[in-house]
Scaffold this motif. Structure first.
Motif, PDB file in Angstrom:
ATOM      1  N   VAL A  28       0.914  -1.096   0.068  1.00 55.65           N
ATOM      2  CA  VAL A  28       0.033  -0.011   0.076  1.00 55.65           C
ATOM      3  C   VAL A  28       1.039   1.185   0.179  1.00 55.65           C
ATOM      4  O   VAL A  28       1.947   1.407   0.582  1.00 55.65           O
ATOM      5  CB  VAL A  28      -0.776  -0.076   1.295  1.00 55.65           C
ATOM      6  N   SER A  29       0.678   2.297  -0.761  1.00 54.95           N
ATOM      7  CA  SER A  29       1.154   3.502  -0.753  1.00 54.95           C
ATOM      8  C   SER A  29       0.114   4.676  -0.575  1.00 54.95           C
ATOM      9  O   SER A  29      -0.912   4.640  -1.087  1.00 54.95           O
ATOM     10  CB  SER A  29       1.932   3.696  -2.134  1.00 54.95           C
ATOM     11  N   ILE A  30       0.608   5.672  -0.041  1.00 54.62           N
ATOM     12  CA  ILE A  30      -0.025   6.762   0.340  1.00 54.62           C
ATOM     13  C   ILE A  30       0.542   8.064  -0.031  1.00 54.62           C
ATOM     14  O   ILE A  30       2.149   7.937  -0.158  1.00 54.62           O
ATOM     15  CB  ILE A  30      -0.582   7.005   1.872  1.00 54.62           C
ATOM     16  N   THR A  54       6.172  -0.037   9.060  1.00 55.52           N
ATOM     17  CA  THR A  54       4.636  -0.696   8.795  1.00 55.52           C
ATOM     18  C   THR A  54       5.028  -1.480   7.420  1.00 55.52           C
ATOM     19  O   THR A  54       3.829  -2.077   6.995  1.00 55.52           O
ATOM     20  CB  THR A  54       4.038   0.279   8.672  1.00 55.52           C
ATOM     21  N   GLY A  55       5.909  -1.182   6.578  1.00 50.86           N
ATOM     22  CA  GLY A  55       5.742  -1.702   5.070  1.00 50.86           C
ATOM     23  C   GLY A  55       4.890  -0.752   4.259  1.00 50.86           C
ATOM     24  O   GLY A  55       4.747  -0.868   2.966  1.00 50.86           O
ATOM     25  N   VAL A  56       4.283   0.324   4.903  1.00 48.92           N
ATOM     26  CA  VAL A  56       3.364   1.311   3.889  1.00 48.92           C
ATOM     27  C   VAL A  56       4.247   2.430   3.318  1.00 48.92           C
ATOM     28  O   VAL A  56       5.302   3.062   3.990  1.00 48.92           O
ATOM     29  CB  VAL A  56       2.458   1.684   4.768  1.00 48.92           C
ATOM     30  N   LYS A 329     -12.066  10.698  -2.477  1.00 50.29           N
ATOM     31  CA  LYS A 329     -11.878   9.887  -4.054  1.00 50.29           C
ATOM     32  C   LYS A 329     -10.711   8.762  -3.887  1.00 50.29           C
ATOM     33  O   LYS A 329     -10.652   8.133  -4.849  1.00 50.29           O
ATOM     34  CB  LYS A 329     -11.733  10.913  -4.971  1.00 50.29           C
ATOM     35  N   ALA A 330     -10.030   8.784  -2.910  1.00 48.40           N
ATOM     36  CA  ALA A 330      -9.145   7.623  -2.893  1.00 48.40           C
ATOM     37  C   ALA A 330      -9.845   6.304  -2.369  1.00 48.40           C
ATOM     38  O   ALA A 330     -10.846   6.417  -2.074  1.00 48.40           O
ATOM     39  CB  ALA A 330      -8.023   7.887  -1.766  1.00 48.40           C
ATOM     40  N   SER A 331      -9.224   5.323  -2.669  1.00 48.98           N
ATOM     41  CA  SER A 331      -9.768   3.996  -2.237  1.00 48.98           C
ATOM     42  C   SER A 331      -9.770   3.836  -0.927  1.00 48.98           C
ATOM     43  O   SER A 331      -9.426   4.618  -0.283  1.00 48.98           O
ATOM     44  CB  SER A 331      -9.002   2.748  -2.800  1.00 48.98           C
ATOM     45  N   GLU A 332     -11.056   2.917  -0.206  1.00 49.93           N
ATOM     46  CA  GLU A 332     -11.292   2.698   1.091  1.00 49.93           C
ATOM     47  C   GLU A 332      -9.833   2.435   1.685  1.00 49.93           C
ATOM     48  O   GLU A 332      -9.476   2.625   2.892  1.00 49.93           O
ATOM     49  CB  GLU A 332     -12.233   1.991   1.276  1.00 49.93           C
ATOM     50  N   GLU A 333      -9.112   1.404   1.191  1.00 46.85           N
ATOM     51  CA  GLU A 333      -7.988   1.011   1.530  1.00 46.85           C
ATOM     52  C   GLU A 333      -6.835   2.038   1.778  1.00 46.85           C
ATOM     53  O   GLU A 333      -6.102   2.150   2.709  1.00 46.85           O
ATOM     54  CB  GLU A 333      -7.251  -0.078   0.603  1.00 46.85           C
ATOM     55  N   LYS A 334      -6.825   3.030   0.769  1.00 50.44           N
ATOM     56  CA  LYS A 334      -5.547   4.028   0.948  1.00 50.44           C
ATOM     57  C   LYS A 334      -6.240   5.250   2.159  1.00 50.44           C
ATOM     58  O   LYS A 334      -5.538   5.726   2.447  1.00 50.44           O
ATOM     59  CB  LYS A 334      -5.675   4.816  -0.468  1.00 50.44           C
ATOM     60  N   GLN A 335      -7.590   5.602   2.141  1.00 52.94           N
ATOM     61  CA  GLN A 335      -8.099   6.240   3.099  1.00 52.94           C
ATOM     62  C   GLN A 335      -8.097   5.754   4.416  1.00 52.94           C
ATOM     63  O   GLN A 335      -7.336   6.543   5.411  1.00 52.94           O
ATOM     64  CB  GLN A 335      -9.667   6.390   2.794  1.00 52.94           C
ATOM     65  N   ALA A 337      -5.438   3.544   5.268  1.00 53.59           N
ATOM     66  CA  ALA A 337      -3.977   3.593   5.426  1.00 53.59           C
ATOM     67  C   ALA A 337      -3.371   4.990   5.794  1.00 53.59           C
ATOM     68  O   ALA A 337      -2.582   5.206   6.627  1.00 53.59           O
ATOM     69  CB  ALA A 337      -3.108   2.964   4.230  1.00 53.59           C
ATOM     70  N   SER A 338      -4.031   5.908   5.203  1.00 54.26           N
ATOM     71  CA  SER A 338      -3.940   7.567   5.621  1.00 54.26           C
ATOM     72  C   SER A 338      -4.163   7.729   6.972  1.00 54.26           C
ATOM     73  O   SER A 338      -3.239   8.489   7.751  1.00 54.26           O
ATOM     74  CB  SER A 338      -4.541   8.419   4.380  1.00 54.26           C
ATOM     75  N   ALA A 339      -5.405   7.333   7.371  1.00 58.67           N
ATOM     76  CA  ALA A 339      -5.723   7.703   8.752  1.00 58.67           C
ATOM     77  C   ALA A 339      -4.857   6.992   9.618  1.00 58.67           C
ATOM     78  O   ALA A 339      -4.557   7.503  10.804  1.00 58.67           O
ATOM     79  CB  ALA A 339      -7.086   7.248   8.852  1.00 58.67           C
ATOM     80  N   ASP A 340      -4.511   5.826   9.337  1.00 58.46           N
ATOM     81  CA  ASP A 340      -3.510   5.023  10.284  1.00 58.46           C
ATOM     82  C   ASP A 340      -2.192   5.754  10.463  1.00 58.46           C
ATOM     83  O   ASP A 340      -1.622   5.963  11.481  1.00 58.46           O
ATOM     84  CB  ASP A 340      -3.181   3.703   9.767  1.00 58.46           C
ATOM     85  N   PHE A 341      -1.662   6.278   9.129  1.00 54.09           N
ATOM     86  CA  PHE A 341      -0.241   6.978   9.246  1.00 54.09           C
ATOM     87  C   PHE A 341      -0.485   8.072  10.075  1.00 54.09           C
ATOM     88  O   PHE A 341       0.347   8.420  10.998  1.00 54.09           O
ATOM     89  CB  PHE A 341       0.008   7.422   7.940  1.00 54.09           C
ATOM     90  N   LEU A 342      -1.469   9.061   9.943  1.00 54.46           N
ATOM     91  CA  LEU A 342      -1.504  10.165  10.858  1.00 54.46           C
ATOM     92  C   LEU A 342      -1.750   9.861  12.116  1.00 54.46           C
ATOM     93  O   LEU A 342      -1.012  10.689  13.135  1.00 54.46           O
ATOM     94  CB  LEU A 342      -2.745  10.991  10.485  1.00 54.46           C
TER      95      LEU A 342
END
Length: 440
Positions: A28-30, A54-56, A329-335, A337-342
């Motif tokens: 996964v990339s953000i 995390t591998g992200v 508009k990003a995929s649910e997976e990327k959304q 992953a973005s929230a997890d990073f923050l």
């Protein structure tokens, strides 16, 4: 056919493994579009640490100074669009609301100590503030103490702590100017930087105070269209403090068109003046000036007084124009992953070490203990004013100001006023008409 089948069977475990890796989020990339050029290198370090842990993969792109909106417009249209971006407040949200996901269920929002700071629309949350900053008048206690020790000074005010109004500030400042030779300063205030692009302390930060009082006293709903016009009813109060800066400065008003913020901060750091308007973010700039003579323990804050009724209870201007948003508009997976990073950035030990150390953020989350917050003198001063229950913080309503054109025209008018080529009524007219025009 047999050979093809054998090859296919041999590759099957690899394909399954790759599928599992992708499912587990290893690939996964953000993408974060950063607003602050001065911390771009730190975010590069953060991205490397986060991927290792995390591998992200975190891609960070930093917009050049004063080009964030333009860069976001360009990047958001790409197939590999930012998954994390930021807006500066309600007006910024209104421009990007179609791209803002609801963050009310995220861990970061739940960790926000003051939920009222978030950008809301109905029951949904679309922007989370990640940094709190404050500004006012910085002063050098070593110089002000020398002044109050003078035998022939004015006798009305005996300390900086006694100043709680414009009239008291004016009395002290003008008397300090009369004694500037004895105090070994070139002026009480640092240069009022009015070079184009360097005037944000006046056309945005200083202007915030009269706008704040106008909206407050008129009970304006800050999410409504009522903010699209102002009467600039406290224009004369703005003029009070602006004139005090100009007339008691290290530099002649006619020469201010060439002055930059860095010039002002250098004058303060070198002890050439006693005061300067700026924020808690300025400490690192003061501390790194070659030849700096100002000790950390001598730097303090004073509210910006203008002569507005009730200002005796006024504190510093404290708020934020930095709100995280996640691309809807990003995929649910990327959304996710973005929230997890923050949340990782503001809750994990490694993340917090970046936030409170190299980034130097004062962040409004309960994941950060008081002992983990930055300890520079201006941040400590800001927190002291915030915790004073008898003082009313001035909110950052400049996030509702019209666009850069309005600010540039306002700054230009202030320069012409300082140089004596237009009168104050023309400045007031520029503000009122420019605000209305740019808000249409």
């Amino acid at each position: 056919m047999k050979k093809s089948l054998i090859c296919a069977l041999a590759l099957l475990p690899c394909l399954l493994l790759c599928g599992c890796m992708q499912k587990d989020g290893d690939t996964v990339s953000i993408y974060y579009l950063n607003f602050k050029p001065e911390i771009a290198d730190v975010y590069d370090e953060i991205a490397a640490v986060y991927e290792e842990e995390t591998g992200v993969r975190l891609k960070v792109v930093t917009a050049a100074s004063n080009t964030y909106e333009q860069t976001l417009k360009s990047e958001i249209a790409k197939s590999d669009a930012p998954t994390i971006f930021q807006v500066n407040g309600p007006r910024g949200y209104a421009a990007w609301k179609d791209y803002c996901a609801d963050l009310s269920d995220t861990q970061l929002y739940k960790a926000l100590t003051d939920k009222s700071l978030a950008i809301r629309d109905g029951d949904a949350v679309y922007g989370i503030p990640y940094i709190v900053e404050g500004y006012g008048i910085l002063y050098n206690r070593a110089i002000t103490d020398r002044y109050f020790a003078l035998s022939d000074r004015q006798k009305e005010i005996d300390s900086m702590e006694d100043i709680d109004s414009f009239e008291k500030l004016k009395t002290v400042v003008e008397d300090m100017t009369a004694h500037k030779a004895e105090l070994s300063i070139n002026g009480v205030f640092a240069s009022t930087s009015l070079k184009s692009g360097e005037d944000w302390r006046w056309q945005t930060h200083l202007a915030n105070i009269p706008v704040y009082y106008e909206f407050k006293n008129r009970s304006i709903d800050l999410t409504s269209d009522a903010t699209k016009e102002i009467a600039f009813e406290y224009a004369d109060n703005f003029k009070n403090i602006f004139d005090l800066y100009l007339n008691n400065s290290t530099t002649s008003p006619k020469l201010l068109g060439s002055k930059q913020v860095a010039d002002s901060m250098a004058e303060f750091a070198l002890g050439q003046c006693a005061m300067v308007q700026n924020g808690n973010w300025a400490y690192s700039q003061i501390a790194t000036v070659s030849g700096n003579t100002v000790k950390a323990e001598d730097i303090a804050f004073l509210p910006i007084y203008m002569g507005i009724e009730g200002e005796e209870d006024q504190g510093l201007c404290i708020g934020t124009e930095n709100f995280f948003c996640i691309n809807a508009k990003a995929s649910e997976e990327k959304q996710k992953a973005s929230a997890d990073f923050l949340y990782w950035l503001f809750s994990s030990e490694k993340g917090k070490s970046f936030v409170t150390g190299e980034l130097g953020f004062v962040s409004p989350f309960d994941t950060i203990e008081e002992s983990e917050r930055p300890s520079d003198p201006l941040t400590l001063e800001m927190l002291r004013w915030m915790e004073d229950e008898d003082k009313n913080t001035i909110d950052w309503n400049f996030t509702l100001f019209p666009g850069q054109t309005f600010k540039d025209e306002f700054g230009s008018a202030l320069l012409r006023y300082a140089q004596g080529t237009i009168d104050w009524d023309k400045v007031k007219q520029t503000v009122i008409e420019g605000w209305r025009r740019e808000s249409e």
